[in-house]
Design a protein around this motif. Structure first.
Motif, PDB file in Angstrom:
ATOM      1  N   ILE A  13     -10.574  10.443  -9.860  1.00 34.77           N
ATOM      2  CA  ILE A  13      -9.213  11.001  -9.131  1.00 34.77           C
ATOM      3  C   ILE A  13      -9.491  11.915  -7.955  1.00 34.77           C
ATOM      4  O   ILE A  13      -8.635  11.878  -7.021  1.00 34.77           O
ATOM      5  CB  ILE A  13      -8.770  12.277 -10.388  1.00 34.77           C
ATOM      6  N   ASP A  14     -10.824  12.571  -7.821  1.00 30.82           N
ATOM      7  CA  ASP A  14     -11.033  12.911  -6.654  1.00 30.82           C
ATOM      8  C   ASP A  14     -11.094  11.723  -5.401  1.00 30.82           C
ATOM      9  O   ASP A  14     -10.485  12.126  -4.222  1.00 30.82           O
ATOM     10  CB  ASP A  14     -12.657  13.647  -6.728  1.00 30.82           C
ATOM     11  N   ASP A  15     -11.491  10.551  -5.672  1.00 26.58           N
ATOM     12  CA  ASP A  15     -11.440   9.625  -4.530  1.00 26.58           C
ATOM     13  C   ASP A  15      -9.852   9.334  -4.358  1.00 26.58           C
ATOM     14  O   ASP A  15      -9.652   8.954  -3.176  1.00 26.58           O
ATOM     15  CB  ASP A  15     -12.217   8.384  -5.343  1.00 26.58           C
ATOM     16  N   ILE A  16      -9.150   9.214  -5.480  1.00 29.60           N
ATOM     17  CA  ILE A  16      -7.788   9.015  -5.281  1.00 29.60           C
ATOM     18  C   ILE A  16      -7.119   9.828  -4.564  1.00 29.60           C
ATOM     19  O   ILE A  16      -6.434   9.403  -3.602  1.00 29.60           O
ATOM     20  CB  ILE A  16      -7.227   8.773  -6.561  1.00 29.60           C
ATOM     21  N   ARG A  17      -7.227  11.134  -4.768  1.00 27.42           N
ATOM     22  CA  ARG A  17      -6.637  12.060  -4.038  1.00 27.42           C
ATOM     23  C   ARG A  17      -7.141  12.363  -2.523  1.00 27.42           C
ATOM     24  O   ARG A  17      -6.408  12.717  -1.619  1.00 27.42           O
ATOM     25  CB  ARG A  17      -6.753  13.534  -4.737  1.00 27.42           C
ATOM     26  N   ALA A  18      -8.517  11.858  -2.312  1.00 25.74           N
ATOM     27  CA  ALA A  18      -8.838  11.807  -0.829  1.00 25.74           C
ATOM     28  C   ALA A  18      -8.374  10.518  -0.105  1.00 25.74           C
ATOM     29  O   ALA A  18      -9.012  10.548   0.945  1.00 25.74           O
ATOM     30  CB  ALA A  18     -10.466  11.999  -0.971  1.00 25.74           C
ATOM     31  N   GLY A  19      -7.732   9.673  -0.791  1.00 27.75           N
ATOM     32  CA  GLY A  19      -7.070   8.448  -0.071  1.00 27.75           C
ATOM     33  C   GLY A  19      -8.077   7.246  -0.237  1.00 27.75           C
ATOM     34  O   GLY A  19      -8.075   6.270   0.779  1.00 27.75           O
ATOM     35  N   ARG A  20      -9.082   7.475  -0.976  1.00 28.31           N
ATOM     36  CA  ARG A  20     -10.050   6.182  -0.952  1.00 28.31           C
ATOM     37  C   ARG A  20      -9.574   5.215  -1.833  1.00 28.31           C
ATOM     38  O   ARG A  20      -8.951   5.174  -2.713  1.00 28.31           O
ATOM     39  CB  ARG A  20     -11.495   6.886  -1.317  1.00 28.31           C
ATOM     40  N   GLY A  21     -10.194   3.959  -1.778  1.00 24.82           N
ATOM     41  CA  GLY A  21     -10.003   2.712  -2.567  1.00 24.82           C
ATOM     42  C   GLY A  21     -10.858   3.074  -3.832  1.00 24.82           C
ATOM     43  O   GLY A  21     -12.154   3.558  -3.579  1.00 24.82           O
ATOM     44  N   VAL A  22     -10.164   2.566  -4.794  1.00 26.72           N
ATOM     45  CA  VAL A  22     -11.059   3.150  -6.297  1.00 26.72           C
ATOM     46  C   VAL A  22     -10.591   1.766  -7.258  1.00 26.72           C
ATOM     47  O   VAL A  22      -9.507   1.180  -7.459  1.00 26.72           O
ATOM     48  CB  VAL A  22     -10.509   4.246  -6.943  1.00 26.72           C
ATOM     49  N   GLY A  23     -11.933   1.390  -7.947  1.00 27.54           N
ATOM     50  CA  GLY A  23     -11.579   0.642  -9.180  1.00 27.54           C
ATOM     51  C   GLY A  23     -12.257   1.262 -10.351  1.00 27.54           C
ATOM     52  O   GLY A  23     -13.221   1.923 -10.316  1.00 27.54           O
ATOM     53  N   MET A  24     -11.590   0.926 -11.555  1.00 27.19           N
ATOM     54  CA  MET A  24     -12.086   1.236 -12.912  1.00 27.19           C
ATOM     55  C   MET A  24     -11.855   0.209 -13.711  1.00 27.19           C
ATOM     56  O   MET A  24     -10.835  -0.249 -14.078  1.00 27.19           O
ATOM     57  CB  MET A  24     -11.247   2.809 -13.283  1.00 27.19           C
ATOM     58  N   ILE A  25     -13.255  -0.047 -14.461  1.00 33.33           N
ATOM     59  CA  ILE A  25     -13.200  -0.818 -15.439  1.00 33.33           C
ATOM     60  C   ILE A  25     -13.428   0.040 -16.989  1.00 33.33           C
ATOM     61  O   ILE A  25     -14.550   0.478 -16.755  1.00 33.33           O
ATOM     62  CB  ILE A  25     -14.362  -1.992 -15.215  1.00 33.33           C
ATOM     63  N   ASP A  26     -12.508   0.052 -17.743  1.00 36.05           N
ATOM     64  CA  ASP A  26     -12.478   0.807 -18.788  1.00 36.05           C
ATOM     65  C   ASP A  26     -12.435  -0.180 -20.071  1.00 36.05           C
ATOM     66  O   ASP A  26     -11.289  -0.615 -20.417  1.00 36.05           O
ATOM     67  CB  ASP A  26     -11.378   1.634 -18.696  1.00 36.05           C
ATOM     68  N   PRO A  27     -13.429  -0.172 -20.858  1.00 36.13           N
ATOM     69  CA  PRO A  27     -13.439  -1.019 -22.100  1.00 36.13           C
ATOM     70  C   PRO A  27     -12.577  -0.621 -23.290  1.00 36.13           C
ATOM     71  O   PRO A  27     -12.332  -1.168 -24.263  1.00 36.13           O
ATOM     72  CB  PRO A  27     -14.839  -1.269 -22.473  1.00 36.13           C
ATOM     73  N   GLN A 201      -7.178  -2.426   1.792  1.00 34.34           N
ATOM     74  CA  GLN A 201      -6.041  -1.429   1.860  1.00 34.34           C
ATOM     75  C   GLN A 201      -6.196  -0.514   0.835  1.00 34.34           C
ATOM     76  O   GLN A 201      -5.023   0.371   0.596  1.00 34.34           O
ATOM     77  CB  GLN A 201      -4.809  -2.415   1.199  1.00 34.34           C
ATOM     78  N   LYS A 202      -7.319  -0.099   0.494  1.00 34.08           N
ATOM     79  CA  LYS A 202      -7.413   1.222  -0.334  1.00 34.08           C
ATOM     80  C   LYS A 202      -6.662   1.231  -1.589  1.00 34.08           C
ATOM     81  O   LYS A 202      -6.111   2.352  -1.954  1.00 34.08           O
ATOM     82  CB  LYS A 202      -7.369   2.389   0.516  1.00 34.08           C
ATOM     83  N   LYS A 203      -6.685   0.073  -2.420  1.00 29.63           N
ATOM     84  CA  LYS A 203      -5.695   0.138  -3.681  1.00 29.63           C
ATOM     85  C   LYS A 203      -6.399   0.968  -4.575  1.00 29.63           C
ATOM     86  O   LYS A 203      -7.836   1.269  -4.548  1.00 29.63           O
ATOM     87  CB  LYS A 203      -5.245  -1.305  -4.089  1.00 29.63           C
ATOM     88  N   ARG A 246     -13.589   0.065   5.071  1.00 30.15           N
ATOM     89  CA  ARG A 246     -13.183   1.181   4.403  1.00 30.15           C
ATOM     90  C   ARG A 246     -13.989   1.401   2.977  1.00 30.15           C
ATOM     91  O   ARG A 246     -14.314   0.465   2.232  1.00 30.15           O
ATOM     92  CB  ARG A 246     -11.735   0.923   3.978  1.00 30.15           C
ATOM     93  N   ASP A 247     -14.287   2.593   2.849  1.00 32.98           N
ATOM     94  CA  ASP A 247     -15.186   2.785   1.385  1.00 32.98           C
ATOM     95  C   ASP A 247     -14.396   2.543  -0.042  1.00 32.98           C
ATOM     96  O   ASP A 247     -12.860   2.619   0.356  1.00 32.98           O
ATOM     97  CB  ASP A 247     -15.383   4.241   1.345  1.00 32.98           C
ATOM     98  N   PHE A 248     -14.744   1.707  -0.801  1.00 30.87           N
ATOM     99  CA  PHE A 248     -14.246   1.568  -2.134  1.00 30.87           C
ATOM    100  C   PHE A 248     -15.122   1.768  -3.318  1.00 30.87           C
ATOM    101  O   PHE A 248     -16.178   1.373  -3.171  1.00 30.87           O
ATOM    102  CB  PHE A 248     -13.662   0.022  -2.099  1.00 30.87           C
ATOM    103  N   ASN A 249     -14.723   2.620  -4.028  1.00 31.31           N
ATOM    104  CA  ASN A 249     -15.741   3.027  -5.221  1.00 31.31           C
ATOM    105  C   ASN A 249     -15.403   2.537  -6.598  1.00 31.31           C
ATOM    106  O   ASN A 249     -14.121   2.503  -6.836  1.00 31.31           O
ATOM    107  CB  ASN A 249     -15.915   4.511  -5.454  1.00 31.31           C
TER     108      ASN A 249
END
Length: 263
Positions: A13-27, A201-203, A246-249
């Motif tokens: 959420i911190d990354d998303i609010r900072a405008g960064r690209g984020v990926g989350m894999i949740d089993p 594109q920081k999706k 661009r950064d992507f976490n």
């Protein structure tokens, strides 16, 4: 545990609010539910929700899709897929070098035919349908692949026979080919989104692999494909100056289930 889950959610959420690209894999799906409820309105259009349990809106995910201008990606895909199958089935015990040789040439046979994009769903057909195999060979320019299927595979006997390999491949692929949730995803020749665009594109890519509907094996397969596609997209950024990348976490819960050697 709960503390780890809360930490992953907070970091994402911190990354998303900072405008960064984020990926989350949740089993399990819980982390993604928590993230979705906290995404700011100004980032809502950046969200890509990949949920295999949604039969009404299945998003295509084709591991064999690659950029024709970057033919080296074919080798990456083949190596990554063999790594995935090794993780799922421990090929050192159950398949060995022979499986790797056949699978490598089957995948290349399908990917070489750029006029007819193939998916993993067609892999068993390479082994079971000689007419299909011959048709694919007409559109292949790679002499190594041609020689394998026209000479080496045709001559093998005994333990290394094509018939034995057909049975082995079928037993491994039927797990996801026969799954009602997996077929609409794996059978689409075009992926629903471009992983390179997700990064550039920081999706916000949220991968909900809740195992209740698709099972552990299919969840792990899809998760490893997503990781592999993201890694291939990241490596392709060599065409962009380092300062413009661009950064992507990427956050992965139960990381050990989705990590092949390449990562």
């Amino acid at each position: 545990g709960t503390g780890k889950s809360n930490l992953l959610t907070t970091m994402a959420i911190d990354d998303i609010r900072a405008g960064r690209g984020v990926g989350m894999i949740d089993p399990h799906g819980d982390l993604i539910e928590g993230i979705l409820s906290r995404i700011p309105a100004n980032r809502a259009q950046d969200v890509i929700l990949f949920n295999p349990g949604d039969l009404d809106r299945p998003l295509g995910l084709n591991m064999l899709e690659y950029d024709p201008s970057k033919p080296e990606q074919k080798t990456f895909i083949v190596n990554e897929f063999i790594g995935i199958f090794d993780k799922l089935y421990d090929l050192k015990v159950t398949g060995g070098p022979m499986f790797e040789q056949y699978m490598r040439n089957a995948l290349l046979l399908l990917m070489e035919d750029t006029a007819h994009p193939a998916t993993l769903m067609e892999v068993p057909r390479v082994f079971t349908d000689s007419d299909f195999r011959k048709q694919k060979l007409l559109n292949v320019a790679n002499p190594t692949v041609i020689d394998f299927w026209e000479k080496e595979a045709a001559k093998t006997t005994g333990e290394a026979s094509l018939a034995n390999m057909t049975t082995y491949v079928g037993s491994k692929f039927n797990v996801f080919i026969s799954n009602d949730y997996m077929r609409p995803i794996m059978g689409q020749p075009r992926s629903a989104f471009r992983f390179r665009e997700v990064i550039d594109q920081k999706k916000i890519l949220l991968v909900n692999l809740s195992k209740g509907k698709i099972g552990d094996l299919n969840a792990n397969l899809l998760g490893m494909i997503v990781v592999g596609k993201l890694l291939m997209a990241a490596l392709s950024r060599v065409d962009t100056p380092e300062g413009e990348r661009r950064d992507f976490n990427l956050y992965i819960d139960e990381f050990q289930n989705f990590a092949t050697d390449s990562i």
